[in-house]
Design an enzyme around this catalytic site. Structure first.
Site, PDB file in Angstrom:
ATOM      1  N   HIS A   1      17.276  45.062  31.067  1.00 40.51           N
ATOM      2  CA  HIS A   1      16.687  45.152  32.476  1.00 40.51           C
ATOM      3  C   HIS A   1      17.012  46.399  33.112  1.00 40.51           C
ATOM      4  CE1 HIS A   1      15.186  41.266  31.853  1.00 40.51           C
ATOM      5  NE2 HIS A   1      14.306  41.202  33.108  1.00 40.51           N
TER       6      HIS A   1
ATOM      7  N   SER B   1      10.413  41.806  35.051  1.00 43.34           N
ATOM      8  CA  SER B   1      11.515  41.212  34.981  1.00 43.34           C
ATOM      9  C   SER B   1      11.515  39.935  34.308  1.00 43.34           C
ATOM     10  CB  SER B   1      12.578  41.653  35.952  1.00 43.34           C
ATOM     11  OG  SER B   1      12.368  40.550  36.838  1.00 43.34           O
ATOM     12  N   ASP B   2      12.644  39.522  33.748  1.00 45.86           N
ATOM     13  CA  ASP B   2      12.505  37.874  33.429  1.00 45.86           C
ATOM     14  C   ASP B   2      13.312  37.329  34.836  1.00 45.86           C
ATOM     15  OD1 ASP B   2      11.948  35.406  32.599  1.00 45.86           O
ATOM     16  OD2 ASP B   2      12.544  35.855  30.769  1.00 45.86           O
ATOM     17  N   TRP B   3      13.592  36.235  34.838  1.00 44.45           N
ATOM     18  CA  TRP B   3      13.823  35.475  35.984  1.00 44.45           C
ATOM     19  C   TRP B   3      15.378  35.796  36.457  1.00 44.45           C
ATOM     20  CZ3 TRP B   3      11.270  31.005  37.939  1.00 44.45           C
ATOM     21  CH2 TRP B   3      12.326  30.081  38.706  1.00 44.45           C
ATOM     22  N   MET B   4      15.362  36.417  37.553  1.00 38.63           N
ATOM     23  CA  MET B   4      16.454  37.138  38.233  1.00 38.63           C
ATOM     24  C   MET B   4      17.200  37.808  37.583  1.00 38.63           C
ATOM     25  SD  MET B   4      15.946  35.710  41.380  1.00 38.63           S
ATOM     26  CE  MET B   4      17.451  35.788  42.211  1.00 38.63           C
TER      27      MET B   4
END
Length: 766
Positions: free
Chosen positions: A290, A312-315
């Site tokens: 990320h 982005s992926d989850w958080m």
């Protein structure tokens, strides 16, 4: 005086008309998208721009998670979320003021239309883009067609079906006012412990690439119609070969491995037109994906010319601070990610505040924010969201679960179920087996829908027990319910099944894993549900052995999303069927195959190891991988990649190459005669592999480079043709130059990747 008044009024009206035209450019559907984007971008405040780069969970999801999650559970949960110290009223206000560009986990048309109505109250009326994990149909929302999961689709080797499922999924999504699917997952799955194997198209880069490309094309169409949705190729990159098999664990991969194994499906997805890409949870060679500028900027944008946006992926941006520890705080994490190439944040409340501060402080140029917003707005305009922000509730169910879509789900299930073993017991005869015991955790459960599935109405799901009763109505099926939870099976129920097996003519055990997301903590397979072994969980092996001890023929049916090491069953039972996660009509498809209504044709898209100790177990390994074999246990897989049985037999003859020598830019035409030597019509998946016999760097022992689904009537022969082009021979040399190297190449054609199943011929490249 009157002339002066008329002149002034003309000037005012002209000015007003001119300003009006200017004001309407971004709302003018006939204007070029680029002009609309630039016009809108000039009108946006910094706060509105940053809001377009942020995604939130839906309000109903927020309410549910807030009521059920503790603060500690929130910190580690990767499927559900709420925002502490935030109210629903806050989220409504942010939407009405244009501070939210996207929502995910919105699961009903009613909520989607409502949230869109809030966005229409904003100053510029920029519509929301709704994202959802529509992995195998829009199955994560209720009342939609649930197709087999990706690993089952890949086992069909059916590229047309991949396109068709994606196309129908897009139609059902738009009928729910959903615009963006977080699929296809084009990771190359090389670790059976990893819970997301079933979400992928398997272990082979070539097969994954072609399946991914067809899915992208099916979802996106021309990216300009009411039935098109945005595809998202994910997860970039390396998450499918984690160091310890767990989702998000570090990936340590050479650039050669990245470029030869993991990059090709993503590059092809970009070339196919995918307009969004999701980065991976993991760190790659010490740098979180990320915040990895090499991945997002150097490779994705500069090398591959990717025009879309990165999400982005989850958080996971936050995790560069609280997990990877490469950012000292959340604000620094946002800075690093944006400057490395990130365009949209999934998900949370701090983004808007901190990113605006970073711009005002001069650390992030507003021009960098403009780059991301352009990409996001471009997609919203192309999907027609400004003209059609709502979906029609009255028309929705005319599209979702249509007869055509249901038929596709059934056909896909039939084509993706793999017959692993058959010592003559299959296909079943109702006359011979009049009393049949059915048992096992997956015998009569909606778990056949697979991961990324919401609970669907019972009338829209055919379990395996229901399918058996439907296809063999004259048979007496005696069902012993083992419950749905493999970790908490009842010894008494196992013993009951063992006792009843003695009185049956035939026994069917339906085992595997549990994947349903509404029981998140109880699952044994799926996202974030990784294993330290690949054995059957709980008392399932004991159940199989005790039922088989009855002396009556016992069939094992597996419902699962990853490879399972069922070595005892493979050695002791007469028949094994790998159903994968076959979707809403999986029960009917399994029953049709068991009773011979359908001739199985699927082939494994992954290698099945005997045990976890064999990992890594892939067919396209390097030559030295088994130079020293294992002691005590075999080094061979339980079942190889590309393997699958049929109720008929096929013979391969006359493998012919039209040239024995070519130049580096040449190609070779390959033909082989395939004959159905049995007494049933069938479909054979003919596979072509290639090996560079000697090379400047080590090459795999074989690589899949083409395949064909060939329908053959009983006794029929066909000539199957392939074309070996330079791109199927090229690789990266010592200096990482992509080239075709002179030398001998071996062509292998046959029914699986196993050497004994392949005919071989060679040619030279000069």
């Amino acid at each position: 005086m009157k002339k002066i008044f008329l002149a002034v009024m003309t000037l005012i009206l002209t000015s007003s008309f001119s300003n009006g035209n200017k004001k309407e450019v971004y709302k003018d559907a006939s204007a070029p998208v680029k002009d609309r984007v630039e016009d809108l971008l000039k009108r946006m405040t910094l706060e509105e721009k940053v809001g377009q780069m942020n995604q939130f969970v839906g309000i109903e999801h927020f309410k549910s998670a807030q009521a059920s999650l503790t603060a500690e559970e929130l910190r580690t949960n990767t499927a559900n979320a709420f925002y502490p110290n935030t109210t629903v009223e806050d989220m409504i206000k942010w939407t009405e003021t244009g501070r939210i560009g996207s929502f995910l986990h919105v699961l009903t048309l009613k909520e989607a239309n409502y949230l869109q109505s809030l966005a229409m109250k904003s100053r510029l009326q920029i519509p929301i883009i709704f994202g959802i994990d529509a992995i195998h149909g829009n199955a994560n929302a209720p009342d939609n067609t649930v197709y087999p999961t990706n690993i089952g689709l890949a086992s069909s080797f059916d590229l047309d079906m991949a396109y068709k499922i994606a196309r129908q999924t897009a139609q059902e999504m738009r009928a729910m006012n959903m615009h963006w699917t977080f699929n296809p997952n084009v990771e190359v799955a090389r670790d059976a412990r990893w819970g997301r194997v079933g979400e992928t198209y398997g272990e082979d880069p070539y097969l994954v690439t072609l399946m991914g490309v067809q899915s992208v094309k099916g979802y996106q169409g021309n990216m300009n119609g009411k039935e098109d949705v945005l595809a998202c190729i994910k997860h970039f990159v390396g998450g499918s070969e984690p160091l310890n098999g767990t989702n998000g664990a570090p990936a340590d991969l050479s650039e050669r491995t990245l470029r030869e194994v993991f990059f090709p499906p993503f590059k092809a997805g970009v070339e196919a037109g995918a307009m969004s890409l999701m980065t991976a949870h993991n760190e790659l060679n010490g740098v979180p994906c990320h915040t990895n500028e090499w991945l997002m900027e150097d490779v994705l944008r500069k090398e591959w010319k990717f025009p879309g946006f990165v999400v982005s992926d989850w958080m996971d941006i936050e995790h560069t601070h609280d997990l990877h520890a490469t950012a000292e705080n959340i604000k620094e994490a946002f800075y690093q990610s944006i400057m490395a190439g990130m365009d949209m944040h999934m998900h949370g409340i701090l983004w808007n505040e901190y990113v605006v501060e970073l711009v005002k402080e001069g650390r992030i140029p507003e021009s960098r924010i403009d780059e991301s917003v352009r990409r996001i707005l471009d997609v919203k305009f192309r999907l027609g969201l400004f003209e059609n922000p709502y979906a029609d509730e009255k028309q929705s169910m005319k599209i979702r679960l249509s007869d055509e879509h249901r038929a596709t789900a059934l056909e896909a299930a039939r084509n993706g179920i793999v017959l692993l073993k058959n010592s003559g017991v299959l296909p079943l005869s109702q006359d011979k087996y009049k009393k049949v015991l059915v048992t096992g955790i997956n015998a009569n459960d909606m778990n056949i829908l697979g991961d990324w599935s919401a609970v669907q109405k019972e009338e829209n799901v055919t379990t395996i027990l229901e399918g058996l009763k439907m296809i063999a109505p004259q048979t007496n099926f005696d069902f012993v319910d083992q419950g749905w939870d493999p970790r908490n099976m009842s010894q008494a129920k196992v013993d009951e099944a063992a006792d009843k097996a003695k009185d049956a003519d035939l026994n069917i055990v339906v085992a595997g894993e549990y994947m349903m997301r509404f029981r998140w903590k109880d699952r044994t397979g799926g996202e974030d549900t990784d294993r330290s072994d690949i054995d059957l969980v709980g008392l399932q092996n004991e159940l199989i052995k005790k039922v088989a001890a009855s002396g009556k023929p016992t069939i094992l049916i597996l419902v699962n999303g990853r490879q399972l090491g069922v070595e005892w069953a493979a050695e002791n039972l007469p028949a094994i069927v790998e159903a994968w996660e076959p979707g809403m009509y999986g029960g009917q498809a399994v029953a049709e195959i068991l009773y011979g209504k359908v001739n199985p044709s699927a082939k494994l898209a992954v290698t099945i190891p005997r045990s976890v100790g064999q990992l890594q177990m892939i067919y396209n390994h390097k030559p030295s991988q088994y130079f020293h074999p294992y002691v005590v246990k075999p080094s061979t897989p339980l079942y190889p990649f590309g393997y699958g049985l049929s109720y008929t037999t096929y013979k391969y003859d006359d493998l012919t190459l039209d040239k024995s020598e070519i130049g580096k830019d040449g190609n070779v035409n390959v033909s082989v005669k395939v004959t159905n030597t049995g007494n049933r019509d069938g479909v054979e998946i003919v596979q072509l592999y290639i090996r560079d016999k000697f090379s400047c760097v080590t090459r795999p022992v074989k690589e899949l480079k083409d395949f064909a689904r060939v329908a053959l009537k009983a006794g029929e022969s066909k000539i199957v043709k392939f074309n070996v082009t330079p791109d199927k021979l090229a690789f990266y040399d010592k200096k990482m130059n992509w080239q075709v190297e002179p030398g001998e190449f071996v062509v292998m054609v046959g029914t699986s990747s196993e050497d004994s199943a392949l005919l071989k011929r060679s040619f030279l490249v000069k």
